[in-house]
Structures are given as structure tokens and as C-alpha cells.
Design a protein around this motif. Sequence first.
Motif, short mmCIF file in Angstrom:
data_model
loop_
_atom_site.label_atom_id
_atom_site.label_comp_id
_atom_site.label_asym_id
_atom_site.label_seq_id
_atom_site.Cartn_x
_atom_site.Cartn_y
_atom_site.Cartn_z
N LEU A 21 0.83 -1.21 0.00
CA LEU A 21 0.00 0.00 0.00
C LEU A 21 0.86 1.25 0.00
O LEU A 21 0.57 2.21 -0.72
CB LEU A 21 -0.94 0.01 1.21
N ARG A 22 1.90 1.24 0.80
CA ARG A 22 2.78 2.42 0.87
C ARG A 22 3.43 2.68 -0.48
O ARG A 22 3.48 3.82 -0.94
CB ARG A 22 3.85 2.20 1.95
N ALA A 23 3.90 1.64 -1.14
CA ALA A 23 4.53 1.81 -2.45
C ALA A 23 3.51 2.30 -3.48
O ALA A 23 3.81 3.17 -4.30
CB ALA A 23 5.14 0.48 -2.91
N ALA A 24 2.29 1.76 -3.44
CA ALA A 24 1.25 2.17 -4.39
C ALA A 24 0.80 3.61 -4.14
O ALA A 24 0.40 4.30 -5.07
CB ALA A 24 0.05 1.23 -4.29
N ARG A 25 0.88 4.03 -2.89
CA ARG A 25 0.47 5.41 -2.56
C ARG A 25 1.42 6.42 -3.17
O ARG A 25 1.01 7.51 -3.58
CB ARG A 25 0.43 5.56 -1.03
N MET A 30 -1.10 10.40 2.88
CA MET A 30 -1.89 9.40 3.58
C MET A 30 -3.33 9.89 3.75
O MET A 30 -4.28 9.13 3.59
CB MET A 30 -1.25 9.12 4.94
N VAL A 31 -3.49 11.15 4.05
CA VAL A 31 -4.82 11.74 4.24
C VAL A 31 -5.62 11.69 2.95
O VAL A 31 -6.80 11.34 2.95
CB VAL A 31 -4.69 13.19 4.77
N GLU A 32 -4.98 11.99 1.83
CA GLU A 32 -5.66 11.97 0.53
C GLU A 32 -6.16 10.56 0.18
O GLU A 32 -7.31 10.39 -0.22
CB GLU A 32 -4.70 12.47 -0.55
N ALA A 37 -10.57 6.46 0.08
CA ALA A 37 -11.04 5.11 0.41
C ALA A 37 -12.15 5.11 1.45
O ALA A 37 -12.77 4.08 1.69
CB ALA A 37 -9.87 4.28 0.93
N GLY A 38 -12.38 6.26 2.08
CA GLY A 38 -13.42 6.33 3.10
C GLY A 38 -13.01 5.74 4.43
O GLY A 38 -13.84 5.25 5.19
N VAL A 39 -11.71 5.76 4.71
CA VAL A 39 -11.20 5.29 6.00
C VAL A 39 -10.42 6.44 6.64
O VAL A 39 -10.07 7.41 5.98
CB VAL A 39 -10.30 4.04 5.86
N SER A 40 -10.13 6.30 7.91
CA SER A 40 -9.36 7.35 8.58
C SER A 40 -7.88 7.23 8.23
O SER A 40 -7.39 6.14 7.89
CB SER A 40 -9.54 7.26 10.10
N ALA A 41 -7.18 8.35 8.33
CA ALA A 41 -5.74 8.33 8.08
C ALA A 41 -5.05 7.44 9.11
O ALA A 41 -4.07 6.77 8.79
CB ALA A 41 -5.18 9.75 8.12
N GLU A 42 -5.57 7.40 10.32
CA GLU A 42 -4.98 6.54 11.36
C GLU A 42 -5.14 5.07 11.00
O GLU A 42 -4.22 4.28 11.21
CB GLU A 42 -5.62 6.83 12.72
N THR A 43 -6.26 4.69 10.43
CA THR A 43 -6.45 3.30 9.99
C THR A 43 -5.43 2.96 8.91
O THR A 43 -4.78 1.92 8.97
CB THR A 43 -7.88 3.09 9.46
N LEU A 44 -5.27 3.84 7.94
CA LEU A 44 -4.30 3.60 6.87
C LEU A 44 -2.89 3.54 7.46
O LEU A 44 -2.09 2.67 7.08
CB LEU A 44 -4.39 4.68 5.80
N ARG A 45 -2.56 4.40 8.39
CA ARG A 45 -1.25 4.40 9.03
C ARG A 45 -0.99 3.05 9.73
O ARG A 45 0.07 2.46 9.58
CB ARG A 45 -1.14 5.54 10.04
N ALA A 65 -9.22 0.11 -4.46
CA ALA A 65 -9.87 0.97 -5.45
C ALA A 65 -9.26 2.37 -5.46
O ALA A 65 -9.02 2.94 -6.52
CB ALA A 65 -11.37 1.03 -5.17
N ALA A 66 -9.01 2.91 -4.29
CA ALA A 66 -8.44 4.26 -4.19
C ALA A 66 -7.04 4.33 -4.78
O ALA A 66 -6.61 5.37 -5.28
CB ALA A 66 -8.42 4.73 -2.73
N LEU A 67 -6.32 3.21 -4.73
CA LEU A 67 -4.94 3.18 -5.22
C LEU A 67 -4.82 2.59 -6.63
O LEU A 67 -3.72 2.48 -7.17
CB LEU A 67 -4.07 2.37 -4.25
N GLY A 68 -5.95 2.19 -7.21
CA GLY A 68 -5.91 1.63 -8.56
C GLY A 68 -5.32 0.24 -8.62
O GLY A 68 -4.73 -0.15 -9.63
N LEU A 69 -5.46 -0.52 -7.54
CA LEU A 69 -4.95 -1.88 -7.49
C LEU A 69 -6.13 -2.86 -7.60
O LEU A 69 -7.21 -2.58 -7.10
CB LEU A 69 -4.24 -2.14 -6.16
#
Length: 91
Positions: A21-25, A30-32, A37-45, A65-69
Amino acid sequence: MVRTPLTPWERARGERFGQLLRAARGDRSMVEVAAAAGVSAETLRKIETGRAPTPAFFTVAALAAALGLSLDQLVDACAPEPAEEPRALTA
């Protein structure tokens, strides 16, 4: 309800998923990505750092979906190495 501890294999899979995920981002914040994706930045972190190695399916799908994967790409990237495959449960 007691949650069973994660196996080393599950933790390793979560770390691989977070790295993917980090590489795809890339350069996106992270906030964007989290907002898309409709999740919190803390969840993604937590997912990216491996602190949440077993996110819910819909969280995974939304991040993909948000990252095009595709989900197939995620499965392939997070598949276990032959030496770390989980052992089958015996009855």
C-alpha cells in the motif's frame, strides 16, 4: 470474546500488505488516500506500518480501489513465501 493471537505468518502477510500500500500510494498523502477510500488516516497508518495486519475485507477493497490496485494484485503480492506457508489444521 477473546481474540486469538496472530501467527508469525499472519504478521508477515500484514507487513507485506502495508508495504504494498505504501509503495502504491507513492507521492500521494496518507490523508488523501484515506479520504478517497473512506477510511481514517490513522487506519491507513496502522495498516501501512503492520500494526493492523488483518484489516476488514471492505477496507482492503476500498484502499485497493483508491490506489488503482486489483484484489488479484493484492493476493499475489501478499501470498506467502513457500517457507512460511501456514500449516494445515488437523482434526
